[in-house]
Design an enzyme around this catalytic site. Sequence first.
Site, PDB file in Angstrom:
ATOM      1  CG  PHE A  68      52.713  67.882  67.497  1.00  0.00           C
ATOM      2  CD1 PHE A  68      51.511  68.212  66.890  1.00  0.00           C
ATOM      3  CD2 PHE A  68      52.700  66.942  68.520  1.00  0.00           C
ATOM      4  CE1 PHE A  68      50.327  67.618  67.286  1.00  0.00           C
ATOM      5  CE2 PHE A  68      51.516  66.347  68.932  1.00  0.00           C
ATOM      6  CZ  PHE A  68      50.323  66.688  68.309  1.00  0.00           C
ATOM      7  CE  LYS A  69      48.452  63.930  65.233  1.00  0.00           C
ATOM      8  NZ  LYS A  69      48.061  65.356  65.106  1.00  0.00           N
ATOM      9  CG  ASP A  70      57.328  64.603  61.733  1.00  0.00           C
ATOM     10  OD1 ASP A  70      56.827  63.610  61.181  1.00  0.00           O
ATOM     11  OD2 ASP A  70      57.430  65.722  61.184  1.00  0.00           O
TER      12      ASP A  70
ATOM     13  CB  ALA B  31      55.484  59.130  64.057  1.00  0.00           C
TER      14      ALA B  31
END
Length: 436
Positions: free
Chosen positions: A106-108, A111
């Site tokens: 999910f950090k996409d 970022a």
Amino acid sequence: MNFYSTNSPQVEVPFKEAVFNSLPQDRGLYMPLTIPKLSDEFINNLGSYTLPEIAFEVAKNILAGSIPEADLKAIIDDAINFDAPVVKLEEDVYVLELFHGPSLAFKDFGARFMSRVMSYFLRDGEKMLDVLVATSGDTGGAVALGFLGVPNTRVTILYPKGKVSPIQEQQLTTNGQNIRAIEVDGTFDDCQALVKAAFVDDELNAKFRLTSANSINIARLIPQTFYYFNAYAQLLRQGKNDIVFSVPSGNFGNIGAGLLAWKMGLPVKQFLAATNANDTVPEYLNSGVYQPKPSVATLSNAMDVGAPSNWVRISHLFEDKLDDLKQLITGYTYNDEQTVESINAAFVAYDYVMCPHTAIAWRALQEWQLKHLDTKATGVFLSTAHPCKFPEVFNEEVSAKIVVPESVKEMEGKESLSVPLSKDFDGFKRWLLKNA
Ligand SMILES: *Cc1c(COP(=O)(O)O)cnc(C)c1O
């Protein structure tokens, strides 16, 4: 929209400054000065919008005046170019899959949005931005792939030798272009110490424009609200509107974004804060005493945080009213044995493989639903990463069922471009200066 620091609410900075500073001087966290309420018309009609449309509507309200709307729309269309589907597992149990971006976590969302916002603010001939980031796994991959090819930026990632999974390592080390990876002979803490030392080094600061891609950056938090609205939209289309979100939590950025979405008007019945043995928040919700502690290592290692940095943001959203907070958030904590048990149980029940972080959220949802059999609430648990990133936790039978995405197959056999260094700061500094 301006932003204030949780440590000095009277100080206001514009969005650009909040993004490039990442952390205010006073070590608080940036929060929007006011939280806009989205119109009832928009909320009630969410079902008729796509993810990029929803993202734009949310962003344009919370960032009003910070970026012209046409530019903001272009940033969003470029950053949010993958899906976040809600998948039905059984009646009133859904999984929100947040691993369809390039780093499979999910950090996409955070970022990719942050990298494009930074590049946007840099485009008027400003000095190239050097992003330094220490990672224990998922953050580095999201930042590397988020900044890959983004003009006027360069990323240097430090990761601990032998301590990230094979897929995580490939995501860090095979990119080339504007992404550099350093394999540090040390621990994650050593990597973080190197980055911190670089930020206070006069010579490096004179030469480079350094910034961190830290997960507490406000430009990473805001895009994480998008998928909560979009999940709700998908459920509205299926006639569901009484929703409980269960969120696997470490630093509490993900659930913090959910609470921000709620504050903007998203109707949510309950949030479940699901942690591994690092139970600072569930403990607090139980006892009323907030007691950060050293982190302990678990199988769901992206959540090994004993002092969640985003908690202060959540407190601010509730103006420190513990009773209101307890009404909306229920805490759950599970150990490694329970995590593995749930991975296996989900596999049996649904023929579905969950990463260890995700399994914890599923277990919390089950526990909540068992206690609330009288309500017909629809449960959605967030799947924060693709299981192929954590191969060491699965037994053979479960492993065999994991479908490895195409993007991973494409990385296979690509040369690792990482540079091995010791944990010694002088060596790291010499390398940075030599490879300017
Ligand atoms: C980062 C991460 C988490 C924790 O998210 P927070 O926003 O820090 O609470 C959970 N699962 C995975 C897979 C992660 O990478």
